[in-house]
Design a protein around this motif. Structure first.
Motif, PDB file in Angstrom:
ATOM      1  N   LEU A  39       0.835  -1.199   0.000  1.00 53.94           N
ATOM      2  CA  LEU A  39       0.000   0.000   0.000  1.00 53.94           C
ATOM      3  C   LEU A  39       0.869   1.249   0.000  1.00 53.94           C
ATOM      4  O   LEU A  39       1.804   1.362   0.799  1.00 53.94           O
ATOM      5  N   ILE A  40       0.543   2.175  -0.897  1.00 56.03           N
ATOM      6  CA  ILE A  40       1.217   3.471  -0.938  1.00 56.03           C
ATOM      7  C   ILE A  40       0.156   4.543  -0.800  1.00 56.03           C
ATOM      8  O   ILE A  40      -0.831   4.544  -1.548  1.00 56.03           O
ATOM      9  N   GLY A  41       0.321   5.448   0.160  1.00 57.69           N
ATOM     10  CA  GLY A  41      -0.642   6.523   0.355  1.00 57.69           C
ATOM     11  C   GLY A  41       0.032   7.873   0.375  1.00 57.69           C
ATOM     12  O   GLY A  41       0.996   8.086   1.107  1.00 57.69           O
ATOM     13  N   TRP A  42      -0.469   8.773  -0.455  1.00 58.65           N
ATOM     14  CA  TRP A  42       0.071  10.141  -0.552  1.00 58.65           C
ATOM     15  C   TRP A  42      -0.775  11.038   0.353  1.00 58.65           C
ATOM     16  O   TRP A  42      -1.983  11.097   0.222  1.00 58.65           O
ATOM     17  N   SER A  43      -0.131  11.715   1.291  1.00 52.07           N
ATOM     18  CA  SER A  43      -0.802  12.652   2.190  1.00 52.07           C
ATOM     19  C   SER A  43      -1.961  11.948   2.906  1.00 52.07           C
ATOM     20  O   SER A  43      -1.756  10.938   3.565  1.00 52.07           O
ATOM     21  N   ALA A  44      -3.197  12.461   2.773  1.00 47.37           N
ATOM     22  CA  ALA A  44      -4.338  11.836   3.447  1.00 47.37           C
ATOM     23  C   ALA A  44      -4.549  10.399   2.986  1.00 47.37           C
ATOM     24  O   ALA A  44      -5.110   9.585   3.728  1.00 47.37           O
ATOM     25  N   GLY A  45      -4.091  10.058   1.788  1.00 47.80           N
ATOM     26  CA  GLY A  45      -4.187   8.683   1.320  1.00 47.80           C
ATOM     27  C   GLY A  45      -3.395   7.735   2.190  1.00 47.80           C
ATOM     28  O   GLY A  45      -3.758   6.562   2.352  1.00 47.80           O
ATOM     29  N   GLY A  46      -2.316   8.229   2.787  1.00 44.33           N
ATOM     30  CA  GLY A  46      -1.513   7.396   3.668  1.00 44.33           C
ATOM     31  C   GLY A  46      -2.223   7.043   4.953  1.00 44.33           C
ATOM     32  O   GLY A  46      -1.947   6.001   5.560  1.00 44.33           O
ATOM     33  N   LEU A  47      -3.146   7.900   5.395  1.00 44.65           N
ATOM     34  CA  LEU A  47      -3.918   7.587   6.598  1.00 44.65           C
ATOM     35  C   LEU A  47      -4.804   6.380   6.343  1.00 44.65           C
ATOM     36  O   LEU A  47      -4.931   5.490   7.196  1.00 44.65           O
ATOM     37  N   TYR A  48      -5.415   6.337   5.167  1.00 39.92           N
ATOM     38  CA  TYR A  48      -6.225   5.170   4.807  1.00 39.92           C
ATOM     39  C   TYR A  48      -5.353   3.927   4.666  1.00 39.92           C
ATOM     40  O   TYR A  48      -5.736   2.837   5.089  1.00 39.92           O
ATOM     41  N   ALA A  49      -4.179   4.085   4.058  1.00 41.75           N
ATOM     42  CA  ALA A  49      -3.285   2.937   3.880  1.00 41.75           C
ATOM     43  C   ALA A  49      -2.930   2.320   5.223  1.00 41.75           C
ATOM     44  O   ALA A  49      -2.954   1.093   5.401  1.00 41.75           O
ATOM     45  N   ARG A  50      -2.594   3.158   6.192  1.00 40.61           N
ATOM     46  CA  ARG A  50      -2.232   2.658   7.514  1.00 40.61           C
ATOM     47  C   ARG A  50      -3.414   1.968   8.197  1.00 40.61           C
ATOM     48  O   ARG A  50      -3.262   0.914   8.826  1.00 40.61           O
ATOM     49  N   GLU A  51      -4.599   2.565   8.079  1.00 40.37           N
ATOM     50  CA  GLU A  51      -5.762   1.982   8.746  1.00 40.37           C
ATOM     51  C   GLU A  51      -6.157   0.643   8.124  1.00 40.37           C
ATOM     52  O   GLU A  51      -6.484  -0.309   8.828  1.00 40.37           O
ATOM     53  N   ILE A  52      -6.135   0.551   6.803  1.00 41.10           N
ATOM     54  CA  ILE A  52      -6.488  -0.706   6.148  1.00 41.10           C
ATOM     55  C   ILE A  52      -5.488  -1.793   6.512  1.00 41.10           C
ATOM     56  O   ILE A  52      -5.852  -2.956   6.709  1.00 41.10           O
ATOM     57  N   ALA A  53      -4.202  -1.410   6.607  1.00 41.07           N
ATOM     58  CA  ALA A  53      -3.172  -2.392   6.976  1.00 41.07           C
ATOM     59  C   ALA A  53      -3.417  -2.961   8.362  1.00 41.07           C
ATOM     60  O   ALA A  53      -3.092  -4.120   8.635  1.00 41.07           O
ATOM     61  N   LYS A  54      -3.997  -2.162   9.256  1.00 39.48           N
ATOM     62  CA  LYS A  54      -4.312  -2.655  10.600  1.00 39.48           C
ATOM     63  C   LYS A  54      -5.577  -3.506  10.598  1.00 39.48           C
ATOM     64  O   LYS A  54      -5.680  -4.483  11.347  1.00 39.48           O
ATOM     65  N   LEU A  55      -6.534  -3.150   9.742  1.00 42.02           N
ATOM     66  CA  LEU A  55      -7.811  -3.850   9.723  1.00 42.02           C
ATOM     67  C   LEU A  55      -7.726  -5.198   9.009  1.00 42.02           C
ATOM     68  O   LEU A  55      -8.418  -6.148   9.382  1.00 42.02           O
ATOM     69  N   VAL A  56      -6.884  -5.268   7.951  1.00 40.97           N
ATOM     70  CA  VAL A  56      -6.767  -6.504   7.165  1.00 40.97           C
ATOM     71  C   VAL A  56      -5.282  -6.854   7.033  1.00 40.97           C
ATOM     72  O   VAL A  56      -4.723  -6.865   5.933  1.00 40.97           O
ATOM     73  N   PRO A  57      -4.595  -7.141   8.133  1.00 37.15           N
ATOM     74  CA  PRO A  57      -3.136  -7.313   8.091  1.00 37.15           C
ATOM     75  C   PRO A  57      -2.662  -8.451   7.194  1.00 37.15           C
ATOM     76  O   PRO A  57      -1.583  -8.366   6.600  1.00 37.15           O
ATOM     77  N   GLU A  58      -3.479  -9.494   7.066  1.00 37.34           N
ATOM     78  CA  GLU A  58      -3.050 -10.642   6.269  1.00 37.34           C
ATOM     79  C   GLU A  58      -3.012 -10.338   4.777  1.00 37.34           C
ATOM     80  O   GLU A  58      -2.392 -11.073   3.997  1.00 37.34           O
ATOM     81  N   ARG A  59      -3.649  -9.247   4.362  1.00 37.57           N
ATOM     82  CA  ARG A  59      -3.697  -8.877   2.945  1.00 37.57           C
ATOM     83  C   ARG A  59      -2.577  -7.919   2.542  1.00 37.57           C
ATOM     84  O   ARG A  59      -2.394  -7.658   1.356  1.00 37.57           O
ATOM     85  N   VAL A  60      -1.857  -7.369   3.521  1.00 35.48           N
ATOM     86  CA  VAL A  60      -0.933  -6.265   3.240  1.00 35.48           C
ATOM     87  C   VAL A  60       0.518  -6.686   3.422  1.00 35.48           C
ATOM     88  O   VAL A  60       0.886  -7.268   4.443  1.00 35.48           O
TER      89      VAL A  60
END
Length: 255
Positions: A108-129
């Motif tokens: 996952l790569i997130g630019w600015s506010a996109g990075g906040l989503y990237a971090r949250e999704i990585a915590k919610l679905v860790p096995e996919r990231v």
């Protein structure tokens, strides 16, 4: 150490210097032959998330570069980034779709506010990231200390600070994490875009503007280097040789 209370939005001068992003895009075009020397990948999927008020069009140069380096790249297909938490559900579905299609973990790569989503999704679905890379993402604080505070409030429909959300955003994803930032950021304080360095968690400073991070040649090379690591490898970014001239020593600030 810089404290939360001491932070202010970047100065008017730094905000004005965000116009450098246009020149940085010219630098990206000029540097394309050299960028072809960046590390190649293993073909794993990469999902790229745009910044506030932007959509997939803003990440075309980054995704095109990564495709040339051998990756299967994807836009988030969530329209304009409004900064609203409601987008998390759509992005989890998108991540599952990409993971199922490729049969592999997704970077996952997130630019600015996109990075906040990237971090949250990585915590919610860790096995996919596989790993998380953020570009000038202010996860260590809210939008209250930034030059886009009013824009964020208007787009997201959210007003004021939310302590619970702030603590949630600070939490580090369990995968390898790379935070790319610039100390001349004219949009958000760079201090809010860095982690406390430790195993599998690192910061990489680059020269340039916030608005140009998605096509800054130094950023693109660093991303290619990080993505090229084998899955599960947490080897830190090396700064030997010519890299010392481009990438300063890692920040040691506690956040």
């Amino acid at each position: 150490m810089t404290t939360e209370t001491a932070l202010r939005p970047p100065s008017p001068l730094l905000l004005a210097l965000e116009m450098r992003a246009f020149a940085e895009f010219g630098g990206y075009l000029a540097a394309r032959p050299l960028l072809e020397l960046a590390p190649s990948g293993d073909g794993h999927p990469v999902l790229v998330m745009p910044g506030l008020a932007a959509g997939d069009g803003s990440t075309v140069p980054l995704r095109a570069f990564l495709r040339r380096r051998g990756y299967r790249t994807y836009g988030w297909k969530a329209g304009r980034n409004t900064g609203h938490p409601g987008l998390l559900g759509l992005l989890q579905d998108r991540l599952h779709e990409i993971g199922e299609r490729n049969g592999r973990a997704v970077s996952l790569i997130g630019w600015s506010a996109g990075g906040l989503y990237a971090r949250e999704i990585a915590k919610l679905v860790p096995e996919r990231v596989r790993q998380v890379i953020t570009l000038g993402s202010p996860f260590a604080g809210g939008a209250d200390v930034s030059n886009v505070k009013r824009l964020h409030e208007w787009l997201s429909g959210r007003r004021g600070d939310d302590p619970a959300l702030r603590e949630r955003l600070r939490a580090t994803p369990p995968q390898p994490v790379t935070c790319i930032y610039t100390k001349t950021d004219g949009i958000v304080p760079w201090q809010r875009c860095v982690e406390t360095p430790r195993e599998a968690v690192e910061n990489i400073e680059v020269p340039g503007s916030h608005s140009g991070l998605g096509h800054n040649p130094a950023v693109l090379y660093a991303i290619a280097d990080r993505l090229a690591r084998p899955e599960g490898d947490a080897t830190p970014f090396a700064r030997q040789g010519w890299r010392r001239l481009v990438y300063p020593a890692p920040v040691r600030q506690e956040v």
